[in-house]
Design a protein around this motif. Structure first.
Motif, PDB file in Angstrom:
ATOM      1  N   TRP A 126       0.861  -1.187   0.000  1.00  0.00           N
ATOM      2  CA  TRP A 126       0.000   0.000   0.000  1.00  0.00           C
ATOM      3  C   TRP A 126       0.893   1.233   0.000  1.00  0.00           C
ATOM      4  O   TRP A 126       2.122   1.113  -0.076  1.00  0.00           O
ATOM      5  N   VAL A 173      -1.504   3.075   8.668  1.00  0.00           N
ATOM      6  CA  VAL A 173      -1.826   3.398   7.281  1.00  0.00           C
ATOM      7  C   VAL A 173      -2.193   4.876   7.197  1.00  0.00           C
ATOM      8  O   VAL A 173      -2.967   5.380   8.013  1.00  0.00           O
ATOM      9  N   GLN A 211      -6.374   4.871  -0.482  1.00  0.00           N
ATOM     10  CA  GLN A 211      -5.273   3.937  -0.644  1.00  0.00           C
ATOM     11  C   GLN A 211      -5.679   2.816  -1.607  1.00  0.00           C
ATOM     12  O   GLN A 211      -6.864   2.498  -1.761  1.00  0.00           O
ATOM     13  N   THR A 212      -4.667   2.240  -2.248  1.00  0.00           N
ATOM     14  CA  THR A 212      -4.842   1.033  -3.045  1.00  0.00           C
ATOM     15  C   THR A 212      -3.975  -0.063  -2.442  1.00  0.00           C
ATOM     16  O   THR A 212      -2.796   0.152  -2.147  1.00  0.00           O
ATOM     17  N   PHE A 213      -4.568  -1.233  -2.240  1.00  0.00           N
ATOM     18  CA  PHE A 213      -3.876  -2.367  -1.646  1.00  0.00           C
ATOM     19  C   PHE A 213      -3.699  -3.449  -2.712  1.00  0.00           C
ATOM     20  O   PHE A 213      -4.665  -3.859  -3.364  1.00  0.00           O
TER      21      PHE A 213
END
Length: 352
Positions: free
Chosen positions: A75, A102, A107-109
């Protein structure tokens, strides 16, 4: 016949050349892979994510591939990562992991599975996931109160309908025994009674929210609000009692029954209230009576004036005025003196 042999020979030669070309191409492909076979381990299934206060909870159903040993999660644009062992083998049971620290925002995981030989699965992505934190908390405000009232001497707080994501509101107050207490107001409740609230003391409240119903964290508002000016005595009353008339030399000159509507309003002084309706003199010109409440013992001091100059004071002999918390009544005993020295002694009971 010669022609047929020639054609067969030519076809065989083309086949050999073609086969050789394919072999060279395959060899070239193998050399690009360093002579290794490409293996993609099974990916996790139905990955889901719930977010909270600068953290997320990631869950998934495990792959049926028995060679899976761990998962790697990326992430923060790939700058942060975390490895977690594949602990769940039952494909019907979700595996869960909480990732702390975080950054707040979107966010992109990206998630990969690895087998015991280090082979990596294809990418699984959970994009546009909002993580909450200080910015979200700073936008929260406490649930609004619609006022207070008294019910048989007990303070009742009233509340407007909250936002749908409100989880609770903590109401903090001081009891009659001097102890700090907290009661919880649910989002569906419109009133909350403080049965042992000590009159005159502060009442504070603080609300708690979730960004959405499945969020893994609850956020408290960063500050407390207060019901600083609680006026349970304010309102409309009916006063009944007796006015005793005395001449300047102290001689009783008669009495008058009192049955009068009264209005008691708040002032800018805490626990002080005012009325323009004095004795049986309804809204007498340029007159004001002030009741100052002493919550430590519920006694009341009476002061003010009639016609701007004639003073109102406590009753000299009948004892202090007081508030009765059991009935919500005001028992008032006071005196006012006229310009000629004559005076009036008042004994009244005010009932809402």
């Amino acid at each position: 016949m010669k022609s047929l042999r020639t054609n067969i020979t030519a076809a065989l030669m083309i086949a050999v050349v073609f086969a050789g070309g394919c072999k060279k191409e395959a060899d070239a492909f193998k050399s690009m892979l360093d002579g290794k076979e490409v293996i993609y381990p099974g990916r996790m299934q139905q990955a889901a994510i719930e977010t909270g206060n600068k953290r997320v909870e990631l869950s998934w159903f495990p792959s049926t591939d028995p060679s899976i040993r761990k998962h790697r999660i990326f992430w923060n644009n790939g700058q942060d990562s975390l490895d977690t062992e594949s602990k769940v083998t039952d494909p019907s049971q979700r595996q869960r992991i909480v990732i702390n620290g975080v950054n707040e925002g979107t966010q992109t995981f990206a998630i990969y599975s690895f087998d015991d030989l280090g082979n990596r699965s294809t990418r699984m992505e959970l994009a546009n996931i909002r993580v909450y934190g200080d910015v979200y908390r700073s936008e929260l405000s406490n649930r609004a109160s619609s006022g207070t009232s008294l019910n048989a001497g007990k303070l009742v707080t009233h509340w407007f309908t909250p936002d749908t994501v409100n989880m609770k509101t903590d109401v903090m107050y001081t009891s009659t025994m001097g102890a700090a207490k907290t009661l919880e107001l649910g989002p569906d409740e419109e009133t909350l009674e403080l049965p042992d609230w000590k009159p005159g003391t502060m009442v504070y409240y603080r609300s708690f929210y979730r960004p959405y119903s499945a969020s893994i964290d609850t956020f408290g508002v960063t500050y407390r609000d207060s019901l600083e000016y609680i006026y349970p005595y304010e309102g409309n009353y009916t006063a009944v009692g007796t006015r005793y008339n005395y001449s300047a030399d102290g001689t009783l000159a008669g009495s008058v029954a009192i049955n009068l509507a009264k209005q008691l309003g708040k002032t800018n002084t805490r626990l002080a209230y005012e009325s323009d309706d004095i004795a049986n003199l309804a809204n007498y010109a340029n007159s004001k009576m002030t009741l100052t409440i002493h919550p430590e013992n519920n006694t009341i001091d009476v002061s003010g004036y009639i016609s701007g100059t004639n003073p109102i004071t406590n009753h000299p002999t009948a004892g202090k005025s007081y508030f009765d918390p059991a009935t919500g009544q005001l028992v008032l005993r006071y005196k006012y003196t006229n310009a000629d020295g004559s005076f009036r002694l008042m004994e009244e009971v005010w009932t809402k």
